[in-house]
Design an enzyme around this catalytic site. Sequence first.
Site, mmCIF file in Angstrom:
data_model
loop_
_atom_site.group_PDB
_atom_site.id
_atom_site.type_symbol
_atom_site.label_atom_id
_atom_site.label_comp_id
_atom_site.label_asym_id
_atom_site.label_seq_id
_atom_site.Cartn_x
_atom_site.Cartn_y
_atom_site.Cartn_z
ATOM 1 N N CYS A 77 0.576 -0.900 0.184
ATOM 2 C CA CYS A 77 0.284 0.032 -0.174
ATOM 3 C C CYS A 77 1.028 1.181 -0.051
ATOM 4 C CB CYS A 77 -1.307 -0.256 1.062
ATOM 5 S SG CYS A 77 -1.733 1.400 0.679
ATOM 6 N N HIS A 178 -3.444 -4.077 0.182
ATOM 7 C CA HIS A 178 -3.292 -5.126 1.104
ATOM 8 C C HIS A 178 -3.354 -6.704 0.667
ATOM 9 C CE1 HIS A 178 -3.552 -1.250 3.155
ATOM 10 N NE2 HIS A 178 -4.111 -0.570 2.161
ATOM 11 N N GLU A 180 -2.182 -8.701 3.019
ATOM 12 C CA GLU A 180 -3.451 -9.043 4.678
ATOM 13 C C GLU A 180 -4.782 -9.097 4.628
ATOM 14 O OE1 GLU A 180 -2.370 -4.785 4.826
ATOM 15 O OE2 GLU A 180 -1.745 -6.135 4.158
#
Length: 196
Positions: A77, A178, A180
Site C-alpha cells: 500500500c 493490502h 493481509e
Amino acid sequence: MEIAVIDYKGGNVQSVLFALERLGVQATLTSEPEVIRRADKVLFPGEGEAASAMRELRAQGLDELLPTLTQPFLGICLGMQLLGQHSEEGGGTGLLGILPFNVIRFPSAPEYKVPHMGWNNLQALRSPLFEGLREEDYVYFVHSYYAPVGDYTIAQAEYPAPFSAAVQYKNFYAVQFHTEKSGPVGTRILENFLKL
C-alpha cells in the site's frame, strides 16, 4: 529465516504481523538499521499520508538505508508508493527514489469515487509473486493515489483506467493492495514472497 517488518509509524503493521503469524512466520517489527540489513526478507507496510511517512523515515535514517538493501523486499500500500520518486499528496513530497514513477491522485468522477476502496481484480500478472493466481482473482484496495503503468509494472488493475497494482525493480517488489486483507489471494502472495 529472519523477517523484518519496518516500523516507521506507518500504520497497518499489526495486520501484516498477524498475516505472517497465520503462515507460521515470526517477524520482527523494527526500525533498527542493523536488524533490517541482516534480515532475509523485509516487509514495508503502510497506511496514511506520504509526507508524514517520509518525515519519519528521514528522522530514523531509513530513507538512506532502504534503497541500499539487497534482500527480497515487499512494500504494501503506502509502502509501494513510497518507493517512487515524487507524490502529489500533501502538495508534493519527495519519496525514496527506488522506482521511476510519480504518484498521482485519481481524478474524481461521479461513477468513480475517490478513494478507490474495495475489491478489484488483478490483470497482466508477470512475476513469481503471483504464481498460482489468475487474472480473475480479486484483492482489496484502499487508496486515493496511484502509480501509473510502466516497465516496472508486474500487475495492473483498472479504476477507471489501468494503474500499477504491483511493481518490481531488482529485489524490490511492492503491491498497492493490502495482501493481509485480501483473503486466500493475499495469503498466496505473501507465501510466494517468502519463497523468493
